[in-house]
Scaffold this motif. Structure first.
Motif, short mmCIF file in Angstrom:
data_model
loop_
_atom_site.label_atom_id
_atom_site.label_comp_id
_atom_site.label_asym_id
_atom_site.label_seq_id
_atom_site.Cartn_x
_atom_site.Cartn_y
_atom_site.Cartn_z
N GLY A 1 32.40 26.51 38.07
CA GLY A 1 32.03 27.92 37.97
C GLY A 1 32.55 28.80 39.09
N TYR A 2 33.45 28.28 39.91
CA TYR A 2 34.00 29.09 41.00
C TYR A 2 35.03 30.07 40.47
N SER A 3 35.07 31.25 41.04
CA SER A 3 36.00 32.29 40.62
C SER A 3 37.41 31.97 41.12
N TYR A 4 38.36 32.76 40.67
CA TYR A 4 39.74 32.57 41.13
C TYR A 4 39.85 32.86 42.62
N VAL A 5 39.14 33.85 43.09
CA VAL A 5 39.16 34.18 44.53
C VAL A 5 38.63 33.00 45.34
N ILE B 1 41.28 30.33 45.55
CA ILE B 1 42.28 30.68 46.57
C ILE B 1 41.75 30.35 47.96
N ASP B 2 40.48 30.68 48.21
CA ASP B 2 39.88 30.37 49.51
C ASP B 2 39.90 28.86 49.76
N TYR B 3 39.56 28.09 48.75
CA TYR B 3 39.57 26.63 48.88
C TYR B 3 40.99 26.13 49.15
N TRP B 4 41.94 26.64 48.43
CA TRP B 4 43.35 26.25 48.60
C TRP B 4 43.82 26.52 50.03
N ARG B 5 43.49 27.67 50.54
CA ARG B 5 43.89 28.02 51.92
C ARG B 5 43.11 27.19 52.95
N LEU B 6 41.84 26.96 52.69
CA LEU B 6 41.00 26.20 53.61
C LEU B 6 41.52 24.78 53.81
N HIS B 7 42.08 24.20 52.75
CA HIS B 7 42.55 22.81 52.81
C HIS B 7 44.07 22.71 52.94
N GLY B 8 44.70 23.73 53.51
CA GLY B 8 46.12 23.64 53.84
C GLY B 8 47.07 23.85 52.68
N GLN B 9 46.65 24.58 51.66
CA GLN B 9 47.50 24.89 50.51
C GLN B 9 48.11 23.63 49.88
N TYR C 1 43.15 29.53 35.56
CA TYR C 1 42.37 30.75 35.47
C TYR C 1 43.09 31.78 34.60
N PRO C 2 42.36 32.74 34.05
CA PRO C 2 43.01 33.76 33.21
C PRO C 2 44.09 34.52 33.97
N ARG C 3 45.15 34.86 33.27
CA ARG C 3 46.26 35.57 33.90
C ARG C 3 45.82 36.90 34.47
N SER C 4 44.82 37.53 33.85
CA SER C 4 44.32 38.81 34.36
C SER C 4 43.71 38.64 35.75
N ASP C 5 42.97 37.53 35.97
CA ASP C 5 42.38 37.27 37.29
C ASP C 5 43.47 37.01 38.32
N VAL C 6 44.47 36.24 37.92
CA VAL C 6 45.57 35.91 38.83
C VAL C 6 46.33 37.18 39.21
N ALA C 7 46.67 37.99 38.22
CA ALA C 7 47.42 39.22 38.48
C ALA C 7 46.60 40.21 39.30
N ALA C 8 45.30 40.28 39.05
CA ALA C 8 44.45 41.19 39.82
C ALA C 8 44.40 40.78 41.29
N TYR C 9 44.33 39.48 41.55
CA TYR C 9 44.27 39.01 42.94
C TYR C 9 45.58 39.27 43.67
N TRP C 10 46.69 38.97 43.02
CA TRP C 10 47.99 39.09 43.66
C TRP C 10 48.60 40.48 43.48
N ASN C 11 47.78 41.45 43.09
CA ASN C 11 48.21 42.84 42.95
C ASN C 11 49.35 42.97 41.96
N GLY C 12 49.22 42.29 40.85
CA GLY C 12 50.22 42.41 39.79
C GLY C 12 51.42 41.51 39.96
#
Length: 195
Positions: free
Chosen positions: A87-91, A94-102, A119-130
């Motif tokens: 149930g973790y969000s896309y954000v 990303i935090d987990y990915w960065r925390l553990h060295g990508q 994750y849905p493409r809309s969530d990915v695009a929203a995080y990475w600013n399109g």
């Protein structure tokens, strides 16, 4: 006798003076007894303020429950699908990915955008600013590994294409999670997956 008359007059004067004093009336009337309505407008009782001092907190007795989306307490080695299932969000992913060295297991195509297929493409695009997954958008869907190799795509671009279009079976016939391994050289495949 004169002293008695003076005392009676003083007592009567005190009674008259305190008769209309709201503070005296508020203290002399019990709180459960309602006051009869008077012809004069009611004056509110004076408000007293009290300073509330917060209780001191005891720190170090127990760990607080992690906030929703807080991935710091999760063990290393999870995949994007694991975080999504929890149930973790896309954000948070990303935090987990960065925390553990990508880790590469969360960004198999190594384009710097992890979990883009989970994750849905809309969530990915929203995080990475399109920002979209680069290098594959200009290729149409439905290509095979041999088509990508004929167009001069590197193995990393072929993997990126595979991820972008939902990991189609036509690019990974043995379904082992490693696409195009029979089209590209084993050196290119191994250097990508096992650097």
């Amino acid at each position: 006798m004169a002293v008695g008359v003076i005392l009676v007059l003083l007592a009567w004067l005190v009674v008259l003076m305190t008769k209309d004093d709201p503070a005296t009336r508020a203290t002399s009337t019990p709180p459960s007894t309602p006051v009869a309505a008077a012809s004069a407008p009611a004056v509110p009782a004076p408000v007293t303020t009290r300073t509330v001092v917060p209780k001191p907190s005891v720190q170090g007795t127990s760990a607080p429950a992690p906030a929703a989306g807080d991935v710091r307490s999760l063990p290393a080695g999870l995949f994007c699908r694991d975080l999504n299932a929890k149930g973790y969000s896309y954000v948070a992913a990303i935090d987990y990915w960065r925390l553990h060295g990508q880790p590469n297991q969360m960004d198999a195509d190594r384009n710097g955008i992890p979990c883009e297929t989970v994750y849905p493409r809309s969530d990915v695009a929203a995080y990475w600013n399109g920002r979209e997954i680069s290098g594959v958008v200009f290729w149409s869907a439905g290509l095979y590994c041999r088509d990508l190799a004929a167009r001069g795509a590197s193995y990393a671009e072929a993997v990126r294409y595979w991820w972008y279009y939902g990991m189609p079976d036509r690019m990974d016939a043995d379904k082992n999670g490693i696409p195009c391994e029979t089209v590209y050289s084993s050196v290119a495949v191994n250097s990508f997956w096992y650097p």
